[in-house]
Design an enzyme around this catalytic site. Structure first.
Site, PDB file in Angstrom:
ATOM      1  N   SER A 579      52.574  37.704  57.187  1.00 41.49           N
ATOM      2  CA  SER A 579      51.320  37.026  57.508  1.00 41.49           C
ATOM      3  C   SER A 579      51.579  35.533  57.612  1.00 41.49           C
ATOM      4  O   SER A 579      52.475  34.984  56.945  1.00 41.49           O
ATOM      5  CB  SER A 579      50.281  37.279  56.418  1.00 41.49           C
ATOM      6  OG  SER A 579      49.150  36.436  56.579  1.00 41.49           O
ATOM      7  N   TYR A 592      46.421  37.362  47.804  1.00 38.64           N
ATOM      8  CA  TYR A 592      46.928  37.886  49.081  1.00 38.64           C
ATOM      9  C   TYR A 592      48.096  37.052  49.598  1.00 38.64           C
ATOM     10  O   TYR A 592      49.158  37.576  49.953  1.00 38.64           O
ATOM     11  CB  TYR A 592      45.791  37.915  50.097  1.00 38.64           C
ATOM     12  CG  TYR A 592      46.230  38.237  51.511  1.00 38.64           C
ATOM     13  CD1 TYR A 592      46.534  39.540  51.876  1.00 38.64           C
ATOM     14  CD2 TYR A 592      46.346  37.228  52.467  1.00 38.64           C
ATOM     15  CE1 TYR A 592      46.949  39.844  53.172  1.00 38.64           C
ATOM     16  CE2 TYR A 592      46.757  37.514  53.765  1.00 38.64           C
ATOM     17  CZ  TYR A 592      47.057  38.824  54.110  1.00 38.64           C
ATOM     18  OH  TYR A 592      47.475  39.125  55.384  1.00 38.64           O
TER      19      TYR A 592
END
Length: 703
Positions: A579, A592
């Site tokens: 990500s 996250y």
């Protein structure tokens, strides 16, 4: 290998076919459509003929498009194809009078190959479908409808020392017998002359490769064919009831055989070095287990197959393995090497002055008592079909031994078929394989947008793919869609939560057993959460790390043993879906983002560890892949919108689009293209790298 004392076991009977003809359907069809109907009925019933085997014909009056005159046209199954699934364009159409006129060019058996070259000159109506080598068997017979099929029960008679006597006993002289002759013009002449000399015969058994029969109408020809097969099956079943098949069972099926196959197949695959990697297929069907566990297994396996259709798919002989030595890597390596040496010696003994170069010397069929049958080929469908054809060969051997002794193809004759110049020309005309044919991939999170798009990209270029996802309904829906799009052979699915160690290992075992190993892992399963640090619970923190860090660790750890086997075959590739947040800090996403950062660093560590084994590990970092994403359909969308103080609808998508340097949306297919690059040979010298697919974000620059 040690064999125990045989025990009595009931032989597996031959299936007895019956007519499936529907007069209502047939009444609506033209003569050519009736031929197709008859062909599809025969070919779709595997008790009647093998996949791709057999051919059918009809002589039909047509209007010559050049002269306007009525002419007799032979409609006959063209080269290649399968009578069970073919369409009307699968037939060659040829002027019957021109076919009969070819005999003036025939000077004897040495002209068989030359005669094939004349067939295109007989083409009717510019039909591009090439005529097959069996065309003379149909054109030289004076009958309106002809069927030539290769069912197991028939070949069992044709490949037995007692076959000719059994043929006379079953049909009382109505079915003739011709000794073995390779398909071609000479066999057509022999067949025609035999029928002319024996006007009462209703069909002819062709030793080694099937039966040919005829009738005046499409229906009567079909029903005649089915009845002949039923007669043979009933006769053989009565004989099989008299004694145990293959001398009786001496090795019982191993209750752990599925796990044994999952462990064995990647080890064998890694030893089968060559121009392209192999794909495997495993079967523990009743036929395979009966044969490999029998007293006569080794004797019969060494003989090879009898029917050309079987032989071309399975090679000169299978490789039998001792089940007591399967954990010995040195033993397996020695057995594969010995097989290649055997094959090379066979080639040297039998080659002609103009033979094509020796092909891949690795075994196709591997047989293991108590475990079953494993087949390897360049793609999954070919591997499966090779297994099915060897299953047919087992049935043939069972029936042949029940009435006499099984007779395999003569070695030189087998070689001349395998290295037939006409067969070589056909192989050379085949299109070049797609780049990922022979490669095996496992994609976690396979039911989501990025996972499904990645799987589709890999499948499109020829890879086999196992999809893993914890959502059973969603993953089955995706699998079924891909099966329709790419064919059911190349796609499998497993329900797998990547945080569950046992489920992860089971998914990788499934991949090994279904396809033979692993070349590409796409670790994509993920979640997302957004919360200020004070509101981030320990449970939420752990959930992110369980999926995004430990989940990637568990899948990579399960992949390594399979991938290490592929070092000599060009290595393997692991791609982590990371990500932008793994390299760029994000507001209200500490759990996250830090878990993604952990996964990114894990990839770098694994790149170091995997390099000596040819395992490359790279990462793709997406950003804001909203369309098609299951993550963005949930709370993450609202949470990220809240973090940016905007509406969670279209305003959010516009926010991310405008935030990017290129002002463009990032789609699942964009991520799939990056994965494809890192998975394949284009990036063969890249490992430990990150590729950002985020439409441009300066914060995420990795250098």
């Amino acid at each position: 290998m040690n064999m125990q004392n045989p025990v009595s076991s009931a032989a597996i009977p031959f299936a007895v076919p019956s007519s499936r003809w529907d007069d209502g359907v047939a009444a609506t069809l033209s003569p050519a459509e009736l031929l197709l109907y008859r062909s599809n009925l025969l070919g779709s019933d595997l008790t009647v003929t093998n996949f791709g085997g057999g051919n059918t014909s009809a002589k039909i009056r047509e209007i010559d498009p050049l002269t306007g005159d009525q002419v007799d046209v032979l409609w006959v199954k063209g080269s290649g194809g399968d009578i069970g699934s073919m369409k009307i364009d699968g037939f060659s159409t040829l002027y019957q009078d021109k076919l009969l006129g070819l005999e003036k060019h025939y000077g004897g058996p040495d002209d068989d190959d030359k005669m094939v070259g004349y067939l295109p000159h007989c083409t009717f109506n510019l039909n591009p479908r090439a005529a097959s080598i069996d065309t003379p068997l149909h054109s030289l017979l004076p009958f309106a409808h002809v069927d030539h099929v290769h069912p197991d029960a028939i070949i069992a008679l044709a490949a037995s020392s007692g076959g000719e006597a059994a043929t006379k006993e079953i049909w009382g002289g109505k079915i003739g017998w011709l000794p073995w002759k390779r398909p071609g013009y000479t066999l057509g002449v022999q067949l025609r002359d035999f029928v002319k000399a024996n006007p009462g015969v209703e069909g002819v058994m062709l030793a080694g490769h099937g039966i040919i029969c005829w009738a005046d109408t499409a229906k009567s020809c079909y029903e005649h064919t089915v009845q002949l097969i039923a007669d043979a099956a009933k006769y053989l079943n009565a004989k099989l009831a008299e004694k145990p098949a293959f001398g009786g069972q001496v090795v019982s099926p191993n209750p752990d055989r599925a796990a044994i196959a999952a462990d064995l197949m990647p080890r064998l695959r890694g030893l089968m070095t060559g121009a392209r990697t192999k794909v495997g297929h495993y079967s523990d069907d009743a036929e395979a287990l009966e044969f490999v566990g029998s007293a006569e297994f080794l004797r019969l396996a060494a003989l090879g197959t009898s029917c050309p259709d079987h032989f071309l798919r399975t090679k000169i002989a299978p490789l039998p393995l001792d089940p007591a030595k399967l954990q010995d890597d040195a033993y397996l390596a020695d057995q594969i090497a010995a097989y290649r040496d055997m094959y090379a010696a066979y080639y040297e003994r039998c080659k002609r002055s103009n033979s094509p170069a020796m092909r891949d010397a690795n075994p196709i069929v591997v047989l293991v008592p108590g475990v079953g049958r494993i087949t390897f080929a360049g793609d999954k469908t070919t591997a499966r079909l090779a297994g099915e054809f060897y299953g047919n060969a087992i049935n043939v051997m069972r029936g042949a031994e029940a009435i006499g002794s099984y007779i395999a193809l003569d070695e030189q004759e087998a070689f001349d078929i395998e290295y037939w110049l006409l067969e070589e020309a056909k192989l050379q005309r085949m299109p070049k394989p797609k780049p990922l044919v022979g490669k095996i991939a496992l994609v976690t999170g396979g039911a989501g947008g990025i996972g499904a798009a990645t799987a589709a990209r890999l499948l499109a270029d020829g890879a086999c793919v196992l999809l893993a996802d914890r959502d059973a309904n969603a993953i089955e829906e995706v699998r079924a869609g891909f099966a329709k799009q790419f064919g059911k052979d190349v796609i499998r699915a497993a329900v797998c939560d990547v945080t569950d160690e046992a489920q992860v290992q089971a998914a990788f075992d499934d991949c090994a057993r279904e396809f033979g190993g692993l070349d590409i892992l796409v670790a994509n399963a993920g979640i997302a959460s957004s919360a200020p640090i004070e509101e981030t619970t320990v449970a939420l923190w752990r959930k992110n790390y369980d999926v995004l860090a430990e989940g990637y660790f568990l899948t990579a750890r399960a992949a390594f043993p399979l991938m290490k086997r592929m070092k000599e075959q060009g290595g393997a590739s692991i791609v982590f879906i990371g990500s932008k947040n793994g390299v760029a800090a994000a507001t209200n996403a500490s759990a996250y983002a830090s878990a993604k950062a952990a996964a990114n660093h894990l990839a770098r560590c694994l790149a170091l560890e995997g390099a000596p084994f040819g395992i490359r590990v790279n990462t793709v970092n997406p950003d804001a892949v909203i369309k098609g994403s299951k993550i963005w359909d949930g709370d993450w969308r609202k949470e990220r919108a809240g973090a940016h103080g905007i509406d969670s609808g279209k305003e959010l998508e516009e926010h991310y689009r405008q935030r990017s340097m290129l002002k463009r949306d990032v789609l699942p297919s964009d991520i799939a293209e990056a994965v494809y690059f890192l998975a394949g040979d284009m990036s063969a010298k890249s490992t430990g790298n990150m590729i950002n697919v985020d439409a441009g974000n300066a914060q995420a620059f990795t250098r």
